[in-house]
Design an enzyme around this catalytic site. Structure first.
Site, mmCIF file in Angstrom:
data_model
loop_
_atom_site.group_PDB
_atom_site.id
_atom_site.type_symbol
_atom_site.label_atom_id
_atom_site.label_comp_id
_atom_site.label_asym_id
_atom_site.label_seq_id
_atom_site.Cartn_x
_atom_site.Cartn_y
_atom_site.Cartn_z
ATOM 1 N N LYS A 18 32.614 64.977 46.840
ATOM 2 C CA LYS A 18 31.871 63.742 47.108
ATOM 3 C C LYS A 18 31.095 63.964 48.392
ATOM 4 O O LYS A 18 31.656 64.423 49.392
ATOM 5 C CB LYS A 18 32.853 62.581 47.248
ATOM 6 N N ALA A 32 39.467 54.717 52.997
ATOM 7 C CA ALA A 32 40.589 54.782 53.926
ATOM 8 C C ALA A 32 40.999 53.371 54.328
ATOM 9 O O ALA A 32 40.144 52.523 54.605
ATOM 10 C CB ALA A 32 40.183 55.580 55.165
ATOM 11 N N GLY A 66 32.646 51.379 45.592
ATOM 12 C CA GLY A 66 33.439 51.146 46.798
ATOM 13 C C GLY A 66 33.440 49.687 47.215
ATOM 14 O O GLY A 66 34.181 48.862 46.677
ATOM 15 N N CYS A 84 32.055 61.990 54.892
ATOM 16 C CA CYS A 84 32.479 61.088 55.965
ATOM 17 C C CYS A 84 31.499 61.142 57.149
ATOM 18 O O CYS A 84 31.190 62.217 57.659
ATOM 19 C CB CYS A 84 33.886 61.483 56.419
#
Ligand SMILES: Cc1cc2nc3c(=O)[nH]c(=O)nc-3n(C[C@H](O)[C@H](O)[C@H](O)COP(=O)(O)O)c2cc1C
Length: 395
Positions: free
Chosen positions: A166, A36, A251, A124
């Site tokens: 994920k 994000a 990431g 998350c």
């Protein structure tokens, strides 16, 4: 596209072949992790350009968007669904806690946005997400997880679009969910499962547990994608070797280093390319990044968005505090050009930075914020759907 000086040498060892996500074949089994505030169209293109420069492909996942926002036609959500013309394989991550909304959102993505891949966020760790039972908290409710995945798979199937999930290892060490999640994903018809080897409680602290990734590989028949702490291309190969994953999700390692994708592409072809750009080449990459952001968002917003990337690009280079500070305040490409011209183009890459963590790290959460009674029952099919939350903070 920015050219990079590289030095190829052959790497030993066996390599995974192409990654098959349902009917989608990805020759280079590398996925840009959804992040994000980072993996917008500009950044995805920047990374894609690096892969294409060496004739490779990959999957570049859009920032997470909320199912509810999409279904309700929220302007902000829709505005995040922008793709670059170079993106022929559109990949989007959806967040949701309600099977109906997720199914409808998956249908919209396929029918209106022509996506080629949908990923679902069950990892998350952000409190405002887990408080509602979303993200990394949701897999605890096995029944609800299954219902969400089934709806997404069913909605995407007529379009032949693969759905992946994920996730993390679990809420904490006493509430692990990844093995059940793998089985549920497989039964629901998911094309793959990506595992970040940390719990929600750990957030980004400590090191990712690759042994749990290996365990999941043994546990399911669908492809497993490994995620966590790939800082260099050699880490990706090591993860494949140690865990048997079908592909890797990268990431933080590419923050301020989009050329990592070039190195990863080479690594999966059996070559070692260690891209060690001089500061002049990094400056050209910074310019390209800001330019792509400006193209997609307009110059003012694009330059503001670029600011957060400055420290990652310059990490370890000999650049004075005042110049760094000014770069982190740019409001136009013209200012950026002036400031970049002050950098020493011949400064060599700070090799001490290789393999070093970047981006979010921090400490474990004191406690994971969950809805009342969340851990009392592990099915959750009857869970009254919590409100979807904003995508702003991601996972
Ligand atoms: C700034 C930032 C934003 C993130 N946003 C998301 C997100 O929206 N969805 C998601 O599944 N993971 C998100 N993540 C987690 C990453 O996708 C990835 O799982 C995590 O960073 C571990 O991989 P890494 O060690 O390669 O960074 C985010 C991570 C960061 C650092």
């Amino acid at each position: 596209m920015v050219a990079m000086t590289t030095t190829p040498t052959r790497l030993p060892g066996s390599l995974p072949g192409a990654l098959h996500l349902g009917g989608l074949t990805v020759e280079t089994p590398v996925v840009l992790a959804p992040m994000a505030g980072i993996t917008n169209a500009a950044y995805r293109r920047l990374c894609l350009e690096q892969m294409q420069a060496v004739g490779a492909d990959g999957v570049f996942v859009c920032e997470m968007i909320t199912s509810r926002g999409l279904v309700e036609g929220d302007a902000m959500t829709r505005s995040m669904l922008v793709f670059d013309e170079l993106e022929t394989r559109r990949s989007v991550q959806l967040y949701g806690t309600d099977p109906i909304h997720v199914g409808k959102a998956a249908e919209i993505l396929c029918a209106e946005y022509g996506v080629a891949h949908i990923d679902l966020n069950f990892g998350c760790p952000v409190p405002k997400v887990t408080r509602k039972g979303g993200g990394g908290a949701l897999p605890w409710k096995r029944g609800l997880l299954g219902a969400i995945l089934e709806n997404a798979v069913r909605a995407a199937a007529p379009y032949d679009v693969p759905v992946t999930m994920k996730t993390r290892k679990g809420i904490d060490d006493d509430h692990l969910t990844y093995l059940d999640a793998g089985r549920i994903a497989q039964e629901a018809g998911c094309a793959a499962i990506a595992l970040h080897g940390r719990t929600v409680e750990q957030a980004y602290s400590g090191t990712a547990d690759w042994a749990s990734i290996a365990e999941l590989v043994d546990h399911v028949d669908i492809p497993v994608l490994g995620n966590g702490d790939i800082w260099e291309a050699t880490d990706a190969l090591r993860m494949v070797e140690e865990t048997g994953v079908a592909g890797v999700v990268v990431g933080r390692g590419c923050l301020g280093r989009p050329w990592l994708f070039r190195d990863l592409a080479a690594a999966f072809r059996g070559e070692r390319i260690a891209t060690l750009p001089r500061l002049g080449e990094v400056a050209a990459m910074m310019r390209r990044h800001a330019e792509l952001l400006s193209l997609h968002m307009g110059e003012e917003r694009g330059c503001k968005e670029f600011r957060k990337h400055v420290s990652w690009y310059l990490k370890g280079f000999p650049v004075g505090g005042a110049l760094r500070h000014s770069l982190a305040l740019i409001d136009s490409l013209a200012t950026l050009d002036v400031l970049l011209s002050e950098l020493d183009p011949d400064a060599v890459f700070p090799v001490a930075e290789l393999g070093a963590p970047r981006g979010r790290q921090g400490t474990p959460r004191k406690r994971v914020v969950l809805p009342d009674g969340w851990l009392d029952d592990a099915d959750g099919r009857d869970w009254l759907m919590a409100e979807d939350v904003s995508a702003a903070s991601g996972g």
